[in-house]
Design an enzyme around this catalytic site. Structure first.
Site, PDB file in Angstrom:
ATOM      1  N   GLU A 236       0.376  20.744  28.202  1.00 29.41           N
ATOM      2  CA  GLU A 236       1.738  20.358  27.827  1.00 29.41           C
ATOM      3  C   GLU A 236       2.634  20.187  29.056  1.00 29.41           C
ATOM      4  OE1 GLU A 236       2.750  23.398  24.903  1.00 29.41           O
ATOM      5  OE2 GLU A 236       1.729  22.243  23.350  1.00 29.41           O
TER       6      GLU A 236
ATOM      7  N   ASP B  18      -2.605  25.491  16.552  1.00 27.52           N
ATOM      8  CA  ASP B  18      -1.443  26.141  17.141  1.00 27.52           C
ATOM      9  C   ASP B  18      -0.726  27.017  16.116  1.00 27.52           C
ATOM     10  OD1 ASP B  18       0.404  26.780  19.004  1.00 27.52           O
ATOM     11  OD2 ASP B  18       1.428  24.856  19.043  1.00 27.52           O
TER      12      ASP B  18
ATOM     13  N   GLU C 195       6.951  30.852  14.750  1.00 27.94           N
ATOM     14  CA  GLU C 195       7.258  29.453  15.055  1.00 27.94           C
ATOM     15  C   GLU C 195       6.949  28.521  13.886  1.00 27.94           C
ATOM     16  OE1 GLU C 195       5.264  27.981  18.532  1.00 27.94           O
ATOM     17  OE2 GLU C 195       5.932  25.922  18.185  1.00 27.94           O
TER      18      GLU C 195
HETATM   19  C1  GCU Z   1       3.276  25.699  21.093  1.00 24.82           C
HETATM   20  C2  GCU Z   1       4.762  25.837  21.217  1.00 24.82           C
HETATM   21  C3  GCU Z   1       5.234  25.672  22.614  1.00 24.82           C
HETATM   22  C4  GCU Z   1       4.439  26.594  23.537  1.00 24.82           C
HETATM   23  C5  GCU Z   1       2.956  26.361  23.354  1.00 24.82           C
HETATM   24  C6  GCU Z   1       2.082  27.345  24.116  1.00 24.82           C
HETATM   25  O1  GCU Z   1       2.906  24.373  21.317  1.00 24.82           O
HETATM   26  O2  GCU Z   1       5.405  24.911  20.388  1.00 24.82           O
HETATM   27  O3  GCU Z   1       6.597  25.975  22.660  1.00 24.82           O
HETATM   28  O4  GCU Z   1       4.791  26.388  24.853  1.00 24.82           O
HETATM   29  O5  GCU Z   1       2.631  26.514  22.017  1.00 24.82           O
HETATM   30  O6  GCU Z   1       1.473  28.182  23.477  1.00 24.82           O
HETATM   31  O7  GCU Z   1       1.994  27.276  25.335  1.00 24.82           O
END
Ligand code: GCU
Length: 660
Positions: free
Chosen positions: A268, A347, A375
């Protein structure tokens, strides 16, 4: 901002047991941990019995005796409680064991467990029991649903009485490690490994050490570029290696008891070894070598996937990513690397199969990561007690070929993971008065700690323990709140995304429905619904994901007739008329569960209302307000999901309810 005491309220228990035990305490031990144990006893006895216990310098005729022993069976953190000859003896090999023993004793008093003939031994079944906070240096919290950070304010680290209360909460349930900053390490958080923050980190480490909690920090993999001005972060580059060796030396000179670092790399948008054509082990090992001289640990996350994928390309399956990157590296990681693996392949959805790496990694240390920050499970507005879900995960068999083959065996070190590792949870706290926003969400915080310590506790036992310590002592309160908690995960699952398909949430925020919100985006989370059917084909004809498990799981998931209903759409694309194992069609199941989910929430509100005069008004109204929002949310999910699938399938609800 003021704050409450969560489950460490120590409500009056007058007239229940022999208070004489709680007048005097004797121990030969000295030091910060013992001081904390004695302080806890004083505070608790004062609140519970109206008079504080006194430390005496001789063995009292009636009282508490804390002593160190040497018993192999108690290991580093275990303890023994014994009531004999007028004494409650707490014995352990270490002071931290004694502190845990004190908390156990106080919990038993608060829960009014019969004290007579008390004799028990408790040893944690997992080595690492950890929280991961996603707190940012500017005070915000990524996926935080209970205010801002209490660790960071105005780009400074805060260490105050609240931090102490936080440490007490952790120690009281046996959590022994914490990461205070977000895995997405940005801005000044990169500088935690520089002089700018060492002074305040020292204070924090000192405080945490006195409660048996190891501090870890999330690390920016590209710090050597951002701080060190290097041109690369290639893990095989000599200048990069030298930079990290120097840096870790400096860090450990200042913070010798720091546990180590948590790293999110190549995920990400975070930097990592892939940029340089290296693999995940190259990156993790480079850091692990630098930290090894100080007994530090690198916790390396397996949440690595391509978040830029083309939704039109059906050959990529995000669910496979962690497996594909890490399985072939089994055995390639150094001993002081621990892989941290999310419970499921996507997730933190309300339901997912367990990540198939569990049972497949045989030569690599690893722990499981769960999320108590809700979340995707109602964001601490909706009630969703996650302990039953975590229990299911822990009890899952991997079929890895060893005698003890469940995930909990593995996290205990009984199979595959021979060092005996543990579990981490993305934390659900913030600076709100009650720590977790919704008072009932604290049951997940408490419950995670208890389950991390002992996988065999039941969801109900944990719920009841928490209720006794949190709310006034009344049979009806205990009964109603525990029923609410125990039905809540199931209820949440009913009114949200059906049959294991997941997501369908509002993009980015992840609260409330948006069925196609992620369908045509880059994140790799699809439902593939059209006029004929729904679900992702993860069989051999599809992405092949089902084959990543050992048989018989691989066969069970591969076959549409044996795949469990609750995961059907995760593994298969089926028509709306497909008959489930529960004999319903997929479409009818969607309608039924969604209407039922709303009814459940209405019932939950009635149950809660029944407690109005039994609970303190502040807590009662805080939770009541959450329930009303939850009802709106459930109705919206129900409405949108049912209308969407009614219009997609053109199949009527056989019960003729109103669908738009
Ligand atoms: C999810 C979440 C993110 C977080 C990511 C992670 O995608 O939405 O906010 O950073 O998990 O676990 O690194």
């Amino acid at each position: 901002m003021s704050w409450e005491q969560a489950w460490l309220k120590y409500q009056a228990v007058k007239g229940y047991l022999d208070e004489a035990y709680f007048k005097e305490v004797y121990t030969l031990e000295e030091g910060k941990i013992i001081e904390n144990a004695l302080a806890e006893l004083r505070l608790a006895t004062n609140k519970m019995f109206g008079a504080a216990i006194e430390r005496v310098n001789h063995l009292p005729t009636k009282g508490i005796h804390l002593s160190l022993v040497s018993k192999e069976c108690l290991a580093k953190e275990g303890f023994q409680l014994e009531e004999k000859n007028g004494l409650i003896a707490i014995m352990a090999n270490t002071q931290i064991g004694l502190l845990y023993g004190v908390y156990e004793l106080l919990r038993r008093v608060a829960c009014k467990n019969k004290m007579a003939l008390l004799s028990l031994t408790r040893v944690p079944d997992k080595e690492l029991r950890m929280l991961n906070h996603w707190d940012n240096i500017d005070g915000s919290i990524e996926r935080g649903y209970s205010g801002d950070s209490f660790f960071f304010e105005n780009k400074q680290i805060v260490v105050n009485e609240r931090t102490r209360d936080y440490a007490r909460l952790l120690a009281s349930v046996g959590i022994n490690a914490t990461v205070i900053n977000n895995v997405n390490v940005k801005q000044e958080a990169t500088e935690f490994i520089t002089n700018t923050y060492f002074e305040s980190l020292k204070k924090l480490v000192e405080l945490f050490d006195s409660y048996g909690i190891k501090l870890f920090l999330s690390l920016n993999y590209a710090a050597c570029m951002e701080l060190g001005g290097l041109k690369s972060a290639d893990p095989l580059d000599e200048t990069v290696i030298a930079w990290w060796h120097e840096r870790m030396k400096l860090v450990y000179q200042e913070l010798p008891t720091l546990g180590g670092f948590l790293v999110k790399a190549d995920s990400e948008g975070r930097p990592g070894p892939f940029t340089y054509g290296r693999n995940q082990a190259d990156g993790a090992n480079m850091l692990a070598k630098a930290i090894a001289p100080y007994n530090g640990i690198i916790i390396w996350r397996c949440f690595v996937y391509n978040c830029q994928q083309d939704w039109r390309d059906r050959t990529i399956d995000r669910a496979r990513a962690a497996y594909d990157y890490f399985y072939e590296l089994d055995g390639a990681f150094l001993d002081n690397v621990i892989l941290q693996i999310k419970n499921g392949p996507l997730d933190f959805q309300v339901r997912e199969p367990f990540m198939p790496l569990f049972g497949k990694l045989k030569k690599t240390n690893h722990i499981m990561e769960v999320q108590i920050a809700q979340e995707y499970t109602g964001q601490q507005i909706d009630l969703c007690y996650l302990i039953p879900w975590f229990k299911e995960l822990l009890d899952s068999r991997t079929y890895c070929g060893e005698e003890n083959d469940t995930i909990k065996d593995l996290l205990k070190g009984k199979c595959c993971n021979h060092f005996g590792r543990g579990i981490a949870a993305v934390a659900n706290t913030g600076n709100s008065e009650n720590w977790t926003g919704n008072d009932l969400a604290a049951a997940n915080f408490y419950g995670f700690g208890r389950l991390a310590w002992d996988s065999e506790l039941t969801s109900e036992e944990i719920a009841k323990e928490w209720i006794c310590q949190t709310f006034p002592d009344e049979e009806e309160v205990l009964d109603t709140v525990s029923r609410l908690l125990l039905m809540s995960w199931n209820t949440y699952e009913k009114y949200t995304a059906p049959l294991g398909i997941g997501f369908m949430v509002t993009p980015h925020y992840h609260y409330g429905p948006n069925i196609d919100g992620y369908e045509y985006s880059r994140w790799g989370t699809y439902h593939r619904a059209d006029h004929f059917g729904i679900g992702v084909d993860r069989t051999k004809k599809g992405t092949g994901y089902a084959s990543l498990y050992y048989p018989p799981l691989s066969q069970m998931y591969e076959n549409v007739d044996t795949c469990p209903d609750e995961l059907l759409l995760f593994f298969h694309h089926v028509s709306y008329n497909h008959i489930l194992q529960n004999k319903n069609t997929v479409i009818q199941h969607i309608y039924d569960t969604h209407f039922e989910g709303v009814k459940d929430v209405e019932r939950m509100i009635q149950m809660w209302k029944g407690l109005e005069h039994k609970l303190p008004s502040k807590e009662f109204h805080r939770v009541e307000a959450c329930f009303h929002k939850q009802l709106d949310n459930a109705k919206e999910w129900c409405d949108q999901i049912n209308s969407y699938f009614y219009r997609k399938s053109a199949i009527n609800d056989k019960r003729g309810r109103k669908i738009y």
